[in-house]
Design a protein around this motif. Sequence first.
Motif, PDB file in Angstrom:
ATOM      1  N   GLY A   1      -9.445   5.396   7.889  1.00 53.96           N
ATOM      2  CA  GLY A   1      -9.435   5.381   6.397  1.00 53.96           C
ATOM      3  C   GLY A   1      -9.087   3.666   6.365  1.00 53.96           C
ATOM      4  N   CYS A   2      -8.411   3.589   5.388  1.00 52.86           N
ATOM      5  CA  CYS A   2      -8.108   2.198   4.837  1.00 52.86           C
ATOM      6  C   CYS A   2      -6.737   1.741   5.360  1.00 52.86           C
ATOM      7  CB  CYS A   2      -8.188   2.097   3.405  1.00 52.86           C
ATOM      8  SG  CYS A   2      -7.783   0.543   2.714  1.00 52.86           S
ATOM      9  N   ARG A   3      -6.838   0.588   5.973  1.00 54.57           N
ATOM     10  CA  ARG A   3      -5.377   0.012   6.570  1.00 54.57           C
ATOM     11  C   ARG A   3      -4.534  -0.460   5.426  1.00 54.57           C
ATOM     12  NH1 ARG A   3      -4.403   2.449   9.164  1.00 54.57           N
ATOM     13  NH2 ARG A   3      -6.312   3.726   8.836  1.00 54.57           N
ATOM     14  N   CYS A   4      -5.251  -1.154   4.308  1.00 58.00           N
ATOM     15  CA  CYS A   4      -4.539  -1.819   3.344  1.00 58.00           C
ATOM     16  C   CYS A   4      -3.726  -0.537   2.569  1.00 58.00           C
ATOM     17  CB  CYS A   4      -5.438  -2.493   2.302  1.00 58.00           C
ATOM     18  SG  CYS A   4      -6.196  -3.899   3.253  1.00 58.00           S
TER      19      CYS A   4
ATOM     20  N   PRO B   1     -11.090  -7.414   1.456  1.00 59.93           N
ATOM     21  CA  PRO B   1     -10.606  -8.340   0.542  1.00 59.93           C
ATOM     22  C   PRO B   1      -9.069  -8.089   0.161  1.00 59.93           C
ATOM     23  CG  PRO B   1     -13.096  -7.260  -0.020  1.00 59.93           C
ATOM     24  CD  PRO B   1     -12.465  -6.600   1.321  1.00 59.93           C
ATOM     25  N   ALA B   2      -8.705  -6.954   0.523  1.00 59.09           N
ATOM     26  CA  ALA B   2      -7.364  -6.467   0.097  1.00 59.09           C
ATOM     27  C   ALA B   2      -6.395  -7.073   1.043  1.00 59.09           C
ATOM     28  CB  ALA B   2      -7.414  -5.273  -0.395  1.00 59.09           C
ATOM     29  N   ALA B   3      -6.827  -7.330   2.215  1.00 56.86           N
ATOM     30  CA  ALA B   3      -5.945  -7.455   3.374  1.00 56.86           C
ATOM     31  C   ALA B   3      -4.712  -7.826   3.327  1.00 56.86           C
ATOM     32  CB  ALA B   3      -6.846  -7.867   4.680  1.00 56.86           C
ATOM     33  N   GLU B   4      -4.636  -9.257   2.368  1.00 55.26           N
ATOM     34  CA  GLU B   4      -3.726  -9.717   2.262  1.00 55.26           C
ATOM     35  C   GLU B   4      -2.233  -9.262   2.154  1.00 55.26           C
ATOM     36  OE1 GLU B   4      -3.782 -14.572   1.172  1.00 55.26           O
ATOM     37  OE2 GLU B   4      -5.276 -13.203   0.086  1.00 55.26           O
ATOM     38  N   VAL B   5      -2.490  -7.828   1.413  1.00 51.69           N
ATOM     39  CA  VAL B   5      -1.325  -7.275   1.219  1.00 51.69           C
ATOM     40  C   VAL B   5      -0.521  -6.759   2.367  1.00 51.69           C
ATOM     41  CG1 VAL B   5      -2.396  -6.353  -1.095  1.00 51.69           C
ATOM     42  CG2 VAL B   5      -2.427  -4.774   1.155  1.00 51.69           C
ATOM     43  N   ILE B   6      -1.237  -6.617   3.580  1.00 49.88           N
ATOM     44  CA  ILE B   6      -0.606  -6.229   4.788  1.00 49.88           C
ATOM     45  C   ILE B   6       0.296  -7.446   5.206  1.00 49.88           C
ATOM     46  CG2 ILE B   6      -1.036  -5.359   7.095  1.00 49.88           C
ATOM     47  CD1 ILE B   6      -3.529  -4.441   6.238  1.00 49.88           C
TER      48      ILE B   6
ATOM     49  N   TYR C   1      -5.748  -1.103  -5.296  1.00 50.26           N
ATOM     50  CA  TYR C   1      -5.024  -2.256  -4.587  1.00 50.26           C
ATOM     51  C   TYR C   1      -4.614  -3.227  -5.687  1.00 50.26           C
ATOM     52  CZ  TYR C   1      -7.778  -0.102  -0.929  1.00 50.26           C
ATOM     53  OH  TYR C   1      -8.246   0.836  -0.122  1.00 50.26           O
ATOM     54  N   GLY C   2      -3.901  -4.236  -5.414  1.00 47.47           N
ATOM     55  CA  GLY C   2      -3.671  -5.394  -6.534  1.00 47.47           C
ATOM     56  C   GLY C   2      -3.056  -4.844  -7.745  1.00 47.47           C
ATOM     57  N   TRP C   3      -4.029  -5.202  -8.698  1.00 46.41           N
ATOM     58  CA  TRP C   3      -3.506  -5.035 -10.062  1.00 46.41           C
ATOM     59  C   TRP C   3      -3.839  -3.480 -10.545  1.00 46.41           C
ATOM     60  CZ3 TRP C   3      -1.221  -8.204 -13.436  1.00 46.41           C
ATOM     61  CH2 TRP C   3      -1.129  -9.413 -13.049  1.00 46.41           C
ATOM     62  N   ALA C   4      -4.903  -2.899  -9.593  1.00 49.73           N
ATOM     63  CA  ALA C   4      -5.103  -1.410  -9.923  1.00 49.73           C
ATOM     64  C   ALA C   4      -4.010  -0.603  -9.607  1.00 49.73           C
ATOM     65  CB  ALA C   4      -6.521  -0.955  -9.184  1.00 49.73           C
ATOM     66  N   LEU C   5      -3.383  -0.978  -8.413  1.00 53.72           N
ATOM     67  CA  LEU C   5      -2.235  -0.202  -8.002  1.00 53.72           C
ATOM     68  C   LEU C   5      -1.031  -0.420  -8.985  1.00 53.72           C
ATOM     69  CD1 LEU C   5      -1.094   1.589  -5.592  1.00 53.72           C
ATOM     70  CD2 LEU C   5      -0.082  -0.486  -4.370  1.00 53.72           C
ATOM     71  N   ARG C   6      -0.976  -1.242  -9.738  1.00 54.06           N
ATOM     72  CA  ARG C   6      -0.023  -1.601 -10.666  1.00 54.06           C
ATOM     73  C   ARG C   6      -0.162  -0.833 -11.754  1.00 54.06           C
ATOM     74  NH1 ARG C   6       2.374  -7.731 -11.324  1.00 54.06           N
ATOM     75  NH2 ARG C   6       3.369  -7.759  -9.701  1.00 54.06           N
TER      76      ARG C   6
ATOM     77  N   SER D   1       3.360   1.134   6.803  1.00 54.11           N
ATOM     78  CA  SER D   1       2.590   0.641   8.124  1.00 54.11           C
ATOM     79  C   SER D   1       1.356   1.109   8.050  1.00 54.11           C
ATOM     80  CB  SER D   1       3.360   1.591   9.358  1.00 54.11           C
ATOM     81  OG  SER D   1       2.497   1.361  10.262  1.00 54.11           O
ATOM     82  N   ALA D   2       0.683  -0.237   8.432  1.00 56.45           N
ATOM     83  CA  ALA D   2      -0.951  -0.385   8.409  1.00 56.45           C
ATOM     84  C   ALA D   2      -1.506   0.583   9.413  1.00 56.45           C
ATOM     85  CB  ALA D   2      -1.434  -1.867   8.192  1.00 56.45           C
TER      86      ALA D   2
END
Lengths: 358, 90
Positions: free
Chosen positions: A309-312, A256-261, A183-188, A320-321
């Motif tokens: 699994g993970c919605r994010c 913690p990562a939900a804001e990406v949705i 997620y976040g930086w890790a996805l980049r 789509s979440a």
Amino acid sequence: MTAPPLGLLAELTHRCPLHCPYCSNPVDLVPRSGELDTEQWRSVFTQARDLGVLQVHLSGGEPLARRDLPALVGHASGLGCYVNLVTSGLGLTEERMADLAACGVEHVQLSVQAADPLLAKRIAGVDAFERKRAAAAAVHAAGLPLTVNVVLHRGNLDQVGAIIALAEELGADRLELANTQYYGWALRNRDALMPTRAQLDAAEPVVRAARERLAGRMAVIYVVADYQDRYPKPCMHGWGARQLTVAPDGTVLPCPAAEVITTLSFDRVTTRPLAEIWYESSSFDAYRGESWMRDPCRGCDRRAVDFGGCRCQAFLLTGSAANTDPVCSLSPHHHLVREAAAPVATPPYLMRELPVIR
Amino acid sequence: MTAAWAPRLGRGARLGFDHVRRVPVVLFPEGVLLLNDTARAVLEWCDGSRSIGEIVEGLAERYTDVREAEVLGLLGELADRGIVTGAVRG
């Protein structure tokens, strides 16, 4: 019926002295001027306890960057909550640790980036290795239990044995070896961080042997790399089921990562009571239970095991979440994960930038 | 684990009472367990000075239907999670 939450992850600030390429904080960080103040955080803790929260994880960024940390610890502890401090250890002097322990911190989770100073510096972006030793010593001097947390990825997975030895040397009661979640930086940085199958296969027996050897002395918790798994992780034990996160600016998140949705809108503690957000908000309701599920989750025997699994991750990779987490081998989008799990090149890290200090 | 084992709460673990849910709890690094009254009674006696055999005897004086196998099972599960620890007393 929705049960009350057990845990609160309080991200007190996004400010951090480290610049790790797998940082779990969002790509857009909250600046200092946007952070909740002391009174607002006290109110969050009071409301959380009234709601049923028993575990408070004070995290960030680096929570030690908040000068009011002792007051916040004291307040959460005074309410009867168990207070965990999640820290990089930078700035955790013996004096500061003693003060925080007196205020009510009961357990410290210390991050470690690698088993040697050179690699640790390459990952964290700063020279922090020796300061981890000082921080661990301060935790022991205060008489508190210590968890060492290490995010694993292609750059450090080969030294997992040495990392376990370092955790022993630091006197950890628990060692969490957590493969990177993207997620976040890790996805980049996914292509640079993704471990190879051979690395994972080599690490597993090392971890297993250490777990047996250290039984009763140091608990070794190994969080698998979900991209390489057949089924997804039971993310957060279900959406809005056990824990909530409050971001530095007061945004309340089911994970913690939900804001990406970006299809959800999240409430803030500054405009809505916490209990109302937990029980009634559209964001917390969105993926509770099973009625939101599509195929193949809808008819799957595992839907009560991993909750799809993970919605994010579903949102980030499929758009789509509500889709099945593409980590699942049954997902029609699983090829996206299979391809990403075998990158062809190792690009340089894109380091997390410093948030604006104001 | 046997009846001669003398359990105590693990490092950083403590008992508490949740006034919101009105249940006893055990709190420990990174986790919480909601307890029933039996589990709480067992954990209250886990101070490292009593063997499991003595805990079972003590509980049997207060409660009916205390089974050693059940107490061993409960403490085994909690020991696996680091919530209780201990050694054979001797």
